[in-house]
Design an enzyme around this catalytic site. Sequence first.
Site, PDB file in Angstrom:
ATOM      1  N   ARG A 114      38.449  38.011  52.015  1.00 36.42           N
ATOM      2  CA  ARG A 114      39.704  37.453  52.485  1.00 36.42           C
ATOM      3  C   ARG A 114      39.968  37.327  53.592  1.00 36.42           C
ATOM      4  O   ARG A 114      39.779  38.302  54.524  1.00 36.42           O
ATOM      5  CB  ARG A 114      40.848  37.898  51.680  1.00 36.42           C
ATOM      6  CG  ARG A 114      40.675  37.780  50.238  1.00 36.42           C
ATOM      7  CD  ARG A 114      41.907  38.250  49.517  1.00 36.42           C
ATOM      8  NE  ARG A 114      41.680  38.346  48.039  1.00 36.42           N
ATOM      9  CZ  ARG A 114      42.570  38.988  47.280  1.00 36.42           C
ATOM     10  NH1 ARG A 114      43.912  39.602  47.653  1.00 36.42           N
ATOM     11  NH2 ARG A 114      42.449  38.884  45.929  1.00 36.42           N
ATOM     12  N   CYS A 147      38.370  35.869  39.584  1.00 38.68           N
ATOM     13  CA  CYS A 147      38.771  35.372  38.254  1.00 38.68           C
ATOM     14  C   CYS A 147      37.941  34.176  37.711  1.00 38.68           C
ATOM     15  O   CYS A 147      37.563  33.771  36.857  1.00 38.68           O
ATOM     16  CB  CYS A 147      40.083  35.231  38.090  1.00 38.68           C
ATOM     17  SG  CYS A 147      41.128  35.265  39.539  1.00 38.68           S
ATOM     18  N   GLN A 168      37.074  45.189  44.240  1.00 40.31           N
ATOM     19  CA  GLN A 168      38.046  45.429  42.849  1.00 40.31           C
ATOM     20  C   GLN A 168      37.365  45.884  41.853  1.00 40.31           C
ATOM     21  O   GLN A 168      36.215  45.394  41.491  1.00 40.31           O
ATOM     22  CB  GLN A 168      38.938  44.059  42.714  1.00 40.31           C
ATOM     23  CG  GLN A 168      39.588  43.470  43.954  1.00 40.31           C
ATOM     24  CD  GLN A 168      40.145  41.895  43.527  1.00 40.31           C
ATOM     25  OE1 GLN A 168      39.293  41.174  43.192  1.00 40.31           O
ATOM     26  NE2 GLN A 168      41.561  42.076  43.641  1.00 40.31           N
ATOM     27  N   ASP A 175      37.694  44.961  39.017  1.00 37.06           N
ATOM     28  CA  ASP A 175      38.435  43.803  38.453  1.00 37.06           C
ATOM     29  C   ASP A 175      38.207  43.771  36.854  1.00 37.06           C
ATOM     30  O   ASP A 175      37.094  43.972  36.480  1.00 37.06           O
ATOM     31  CB  ASP A 175      38.125  42.597  39.220  1.00 37.06           C
ATOM     32  CG  ASP A 175      39.134  41.664  39.259  1.00 37.06           C
ATOM     33  OD1 ASP A 175      39.960  41.725  38.506  1.00 37.06           O
ATOM     34  OD2 ASP A 175      38.968  40.417  39.986  1.00 37.06           O
ATOM     35  N   HIS A 187      39.325  40.741  33.576  1.00 37.06           N
ATOM     36  CA  HIS A 187      40.170  39.562  32.980  1.00 37.06           C
ATOM     37  C   HIS A 187      39.853  39.588  31.767  1.00 37.06           C
ATOM     38  O   HIS A 187      38.882  39.546  30.991  1.00 37.06           O
ATOM     39  CB  HIS A 187      39.656  38.442  33.736  1.00 37.06           C
ATOM     40  CG  HIS A 187      39.800  38.177  35.063  1.00 37.06           C
ATOM     41  ND1 HIS A 187      38.732  38.747  35.914  1.00 37.06           N
ATOM     42  CD2 HIS A 187      40.912  37.885  35.703  1.00 37.06           C
ATOM     43  CE1 HIS A 187      39.433  38.634  37.282  1.00 37.06           C
ATOM     44  NE2 HIS A 187      40.704  38.049  37.186  1.00 37.06           N
ATOM     45  N   LYS A 202      54.382  40.427  35.783  1.00 39.18           N
ATOM     46  CA  LYS A 202      53.256  41.454  35.932  1.00 39.18           C
ATOM     47  C   LYS A 202      53.661  42.938  36.033  1.00 39.18           C
ATOM     48  O   LYS A 202      55.054  43.051  36.254  1.00 39.18           O
ATOM     49  CB  LYS A 202      52.563  41.094  37.231  1.00 39.18           C
ATOM     50  CG  LYS A 202      53.442  41.170  38.498  1.00 39.18           C
ATOM     51  CD  LYS A 202      52.971  40.922  39.717  1.00 39.18           C
ATOM     52  CE  LYS A 202      53.864  40.893  41.077  1.00 39.18           C
ATOM     53  NZ  LYS A 202      53.228  40.980  42.238  1.00 39.18           N
ATOM     54  N   HIS A 212      44.948  39.571  34.244  1.00 33.08           N
ATOM     55  CA  HIS A 212      44.154  40.086  35.486  1.00 33.08           C
ATOM     56  C   HIS A 212      44.639  41.642  35.335  1.00 33.08           C
ATOM     57  O   HIS A 212      45.783  41.932  35.382  1.00 33.08           O
ATOM     58  CB  HIS A 212      44.687  39.408  36.701  1.00 33.08           C
ATOM     59  CG  HIS A 212      44.494  38.024  36.980  1.00 33.08           C
ATOM     60  ND1 HIS A 212      43.642  37.441  37.485  1.00 33.08           N
ATOM     61  CD2 HIS A 212      45.313  37.000  36.162  1.00 33.08           C
ATOM     62  CE1 HIS A 212      43.688  36.168  37.441  1.00 33.08           C
ATOM     63  NE2 HIS A 212      44.827  35.764  36.539  1.00 33.08           N
TER      64      HIS A 212
END
Length: 666
Positions: A350, A321, A368, A370, A372, A491, A537
Amino acid sequence: MKISSVAGESFGDILKKNGVKGAIAVLVNGTAKDLTAVASGDETIEPIFLESQEGLKILRHSAAHLLAQAVMELYPDAKLNAGPATDDGFYYDIEMPAPTEEDLARIEERMHKLSEADYPIIRKEMSREELIRRFSGNRFKIDKVIANVPDGSKSTVYVQGDFGDFCLGPHVPSTGYIKYFKLLNVASTNYKGDEKETRLVRIYGTVFSNEKDLKGFLQNREEAAKRDHRKIGKEMDLFMFDTDVALGFPFYTPNGVIVRNELMTFMKGLNSEFGWEEVATPHVYRDILWKRSGHYAKYRPNMFVFTLDDGDSYGIKPMNCPGHIIIFQRSPKSYREMPVRYSEQGTVYRYEKSGEVGGLTRPRMFTQDDGHAFLRLDQVLQEVKSILRMVSIVYSTIFGKIDMNYDLSIIDKEKPDDFLISYICSSCGTKIEARKASLSDELSCPNCGGTDFKPDFTHWDQATDQLKAALKDERIVYGEKVGEAAFYGPKIDIHIKDALGRLWQVATIQIDFFMPINFGLFYVNQDGTQEKPVIVHRAIYGSYERFMAILIEHFAGKFPTWLSPLQAYIVPVSEKFDSYARNIASQLSNGGIRAKVDLGSETLNKKLKMIRSMRPSYILVVGEREEKENTVSVRNRKGEQKVMPVNEFIGAVLKEINEKNPVQTV
RNA sequence: GCCGUUGUAGCUUAGCUGGUUGAGCAGCUGAUUCGUAAUCAGCAGGUCGGGGGUUCGAAUCCCUCCAGCGGCUCCA
């Protein structure tokens, strides 16, 4: 079935009088109670049968006691801690020497004996003092008595034969009810989950109301072990690990990259169709970014951070992000441009503790799919609906028919301190945003210094209502989880149920009020004022690593043809047909089918045996007949064989691939 | 990270109480040319997870580190 109770009679007797047979306990105003418990007269009761959810739970808890009884008989020095029922069985935590496989078998055998003896399970009320006396010598039990039984009150012990355990119950009426069980494995844990505390042995087991269910469960477990993605990944040569140089970091081998690339291409196509622009962002940032984003405050223990010789500190991204936000900020945005949607197949890193990494489901690096979206608050509904549609396309395409679960996680307004919300100063009316749980000092008004605030949930309510409306509009049934929201927003989490009935969390759609504040994001409104956007997200596969693991275990490696690393494996019957086989292979390859021809000198049978672990979509055998007629002999995954013209096969398979058909058509 | 358990060739694995690691598959060489789940023969391949120690002698016993696997409050 609801029955009124009669004062002074046991629930068991009441059921008997009402002609109810075979119940093991009763549900009294929503709480499970023993048959031997006595009614006060004003209850409504419902029988619980062994086969029901509640019944199974009671049975499992009773099985844990049976395990404890067996262990105490065999190991009189053992100290029992706790033995709850779990989702699919039970365990008991015990201080004792770690049992071997043989020990486990012996314990299980003893359990069967105790079951056959059919001891009645008797509920005994005891005072706090009596309990402390009874369990002296077992500090775990004493701890529990002290923590749970106030002075002057009573609690219960459940006795079966010579064995009794401090327990709230309820339990099945006698040990004979516990018949279809199996001890599964031994693990280790620490008292209260505290690593400084005493080490306990945790013995896992499961139990069912009948033999068939137990067998089914055990078979399912065996099947799951066979499908373990770590095992199949090795067999199909999809990925590897080198733990000496990179613990927890997957290496994708060529076959694995094929699968991953197919998934990625599919997702990139969908992203573009749904208005998500693709971006690419750095993997390493100066620490200034992580301080601004709030990651250093909360997430730093999970990050890879390092300092160079010149003194500059960096953090490797654990999330995508911030990078997308930097791109969003490159120019001022008008309300007309919103929503702005950025997508990235973004690899993040991570730090997972060494004992927790393993396979593709717990890696230290993952990619990911991903995205946004930067939105006006009023655009949440449309955007979430659009994402839900993408989710549905992805999962129905890949799996065909599959069960999906949707969870909506929302704020718990009783505990507003845990969440980032708005506060209005009661003396001057100034509005500030804060998460009280993360503050070291008391909240004070930056305008007047006042400390009295009223919480304002407007943003949360508006966002949550739109999530609900989106789910409703898409005709999605969902469960609501109060208090499970992220601290920065509500979420939707989406799970799929795989071929073995296991739930996997895959997609997530999260509203974020936090990042826009940290980064001071804005767009310019119609009237020229600056307005704060909200961020959504979203990830649909979740991560490629985890998703690959799910695919492997769901399909047992037998991927749909479009995802299969080897779509056609061609074997000539003998050397004489090598050139025809080669010719077929190049026709398939030129047509866009991943094909491989085996010209080795092994026998046909040997080749078929050897290729099995690769799980090719189709096996083509060619010999004299095929060459003469320009055909191929095709064997599909079901083992069905048919002879067909080469062109027909190519056409059918290409259609199957292009349609991303989850099932074979040839 | 903590606890338990395991670690022998690319893969699967034998090796009892300490006495120069044994095999199958894969690989390589040769023979075989085969119609839908293992053709035959030969060759090569092992710091027994790493390091340290005990011992005349260690895959085996001890210490330590590394890694795989199962777990690490679903509260009596």
